[in-house]
Design a protein around this motif. Structure first.
Motif, PDB file in Angstrom:
ATOM      1  N   TYR A   1      51.157  42.374  49.531  1.00 56.56           N
ATOM      2  CA  TYR A   1      50.546  42.047  48.243  1.00 56.56           C
ATOM      3  C   TYR A   1      49.125  42.613  48.238  1.00 56.56           C
ATOM      4  CZ  TYR A   1      54.191  38.432  47.772  1.00 56.56           C
ATOM      5  OH  TYR A   1      55.388  37.751  47.677  1.00 56.56           O
TER       6      TYR A   1
ATOM      7  N   LYS B   1      40.815  44.008  42.554  1.00 54.21           N
ATOM      8  CA  LYS B   1      39.814  43.320  41.714  1.00 54.21           C
ATOM      9  C   LYS B   1      39.178  44.248  40.686  1.00 54.21           C
ATOM     10  CE  LYS B   1      38.396  39.794  44.996  1.00 54.21           C
ATOM     11  NZ  LYS B   1      37.275  39.202  45.736  1.00 54.21           N
TER      12      LYS B   1
ATOM     13  N   GLU C   1      39.457  45.201  47.346  1.00 52.67           N
ATOM     14  CA  GLU C   1      40.877  44.824  47.300  1.00 52.67           C
ATOM     15  C   GLU C   1      41.165  43.700  48.305  1.00 52.67           C
ATOM     16  OE1 GLU C   1      40.357  49.150  46.413  1.00 52.67           O
ATOM     17  OE2 GLU C   1      39.835  47.902  48.117  1.00 52.67           O
TER      18      GLU C   1
ATOM     19  N   ASN D   1      53.447  34.954  45.846  1.00 49.49           N
ATOM     20  CA  ASN D   1      52.268  35.746  45.498  1.00 49.49           C
ATOM     21  C   ASN D   1      51.000  34.957  45.834  1.00 49.49           C
ATOM     22  OD1 ASN D   1      50.224  37.261  44.317  1.00 49.49           O
ATOM     23  ND2 ASN D   1      50.822  36.746  42.224  1.00 49.49           N
TER      24      ASN D   1
ATOM     25  N   ARG E   1      46.761  43.603  37.830  1.00 51.25           N
ATOM     26  CA  ARG E   1      45.877  44.113  38.884  1.00 51.25           C
ATOM     27  C   ARG E   1      46.362  43.677  40.268  1.00 51.25           C
ATOM     28  NH1 ARG E   1      39.732  44.900  37.346  1.00 51.25           N
ATOM     29  NH2 ARG E   1      40.037  45.810  35.291  1.00 51.25           N
ATOM     30  N   THR E   2      47.548  43.103  40.293  1.00 45.97           N
ATOM     31  CA  THR E   2      48.136  42.632  41.550  1.00 45.97           C
ATOM     32  C   THR E   2      49.514  43.252  41.691  1.00 45.97           C
ATOM     33  OG1 THR E   2      46.946  40.548  41.309  1.00 45.97           O
ATOM     34  CG2 THR E   2      48.768  40.586  42.873  1.00 45.97           C
TER      35      THR E   2
ATOM     36  N   ALA F   1      44.889  35.681  39.963  1.00 45.79           N
ATOM     37  CA  ALA F   1      44.411  37.018  39.610  1.00 45.79           C
ATOM     38  C   ALA F   1      45.246  37.604  38.469  1.00 45.79           C
ATOM     39  CB  ALA F   1      44.483  37.936  40.825  1.00 45.79           C
TER      40      ALA F   1
ATOM     41  N   HIS G   1      45.679  42.712  45.639  1.00 50.26           N
ATOM     42  CA  HIS G   1      44.964  42.416  44.398  1.00 50.26           C
ATOM     43  C   HIS G   1      43.827  43.423  44.295  1.00 50.26           C
ATOM     44  CE1 HIS G   1      41.741  39.984  42.198  1.00 50.26           C
ATOM     45  NE2 HIS G   1      42.478  40.602  41.315  1.00 50.26           N
TER      46      HIS G   1
ATOM     47  N   PHE H   1      48.018  35.682  45.172  1.00 50.44           N
ATOM     48  CA  PHE H   1      46.946  35.944  44.218  1.00 50.44           C
ATOM     49  C   PHE H   1      47.344  35.477  42.817  1.00 50.44           C
ATOM     50  CE2 PHE H   1      46.875  39.456  47.422  1.00 50.44           C
ATOM     51  CZ  PHE H   1      45.830  38.942  48.186  1.00 50.44           C
TER      52      PHE H   1
ATOM     53  N   ASN I   1      53.796  45.919  39.817  1.00 54.37           N
ATOM     54  CA  ASN I   1      52.826  44.887  39.505  1.00 54.37           C
ATOM     55  C   ASN I   1      53.544  43.555  39.271  1.00 54.37           C
ATOM     56  OD1 ASN I   1      53.358  44.438  36.667  1.00 54.37           O
ATOM     57  ND2 ASN I   1      52.051  46.155  36.126  1.00 54.37           N
TER      58      ASN I   1
END
Length: 169
Positions: free
Chosen positions: A132, A136, A122, A89, A98-99, A94, A134, A91, A156
């Motif tokens: 993937y 935001k 995004e 991953n 939200r990912t 994060a 994210h 992110f 998620n």
């Protein structure tokens, strides 16, 4: 025996594709999968089988089509792959809710970014057979459309983490 995770597309999302998880467990057991467990109502199932990934996918899709009367897409990963997806991953800092990892049958096409529309804040990155994203500003506010994701299914990172944990327990 290999531990697999099956991720069903469009099951129990937005009032479509109703499938009780008890029925999904029973289906998986009826086609010879063992140690079957489901996670939340969106079509996540962890099980063991001696079959290859392709055979697992074909058997489960046939069983689901018989049950639902229409094709239900299934994306398969081994337990080891799910752990690798979580570790890869990009992110990690994060918010995990939200990912997402969008699971695909094949690697993301080279034109994935250029054919995406509605992108604002995004962030997008590629995995082996995953995209993937994210979000935001949150998934609910996003207008992002990724053509390559049409035949995929998203989970998620919280869900990915739980499935990876279950697959290695």
């Amino acid at each position: 025996m290999t531990t697999y995770i099956a991720l069903l597309r469009a099951v129990n999302v937005g009032g479509t594709g109703k499938l009780p998880m008890s029925e999904l467990r029973a289906m998986c057991e009826s086609i010879g999968f063992t140690n079957v467990r489901t996670y939340i109502a969106s079509g996540n199932v962890v099980f063991e089988s001696k079959l290859s990934e392709g055979s697992v996918k074909a058997k489960l899709e046939r069983c689901l089509e018989t049950y639902a009367g229409k094709r239900v897409g299934v994306l398969i990963r081994t337990g080891a792959e799910m752990v690798a997806i979580l570790e890869a991953n990009p992110f990690k800092s994060a918010a995990p809710d939200r990912t997402v990892a969008i699971f695909l049958d094949t690697p993301p096409p080279a034109d994935t970014l250029t054919t995406a529309s509605g992108r604002k804040t995004e962030e997008i990155a590629f995995g082996t057979r995953e995209i993937y994203v994210h979000y935001k500003d949150g998934i609910g506010r996003s207008k992002l459309k990724i053509a390559a994701a049409k035949e995929g299914t998203a989970r998620n990172i919280n869900t990915v983490a739980t499935l990876a944990e279950w697959a290695t327990a």
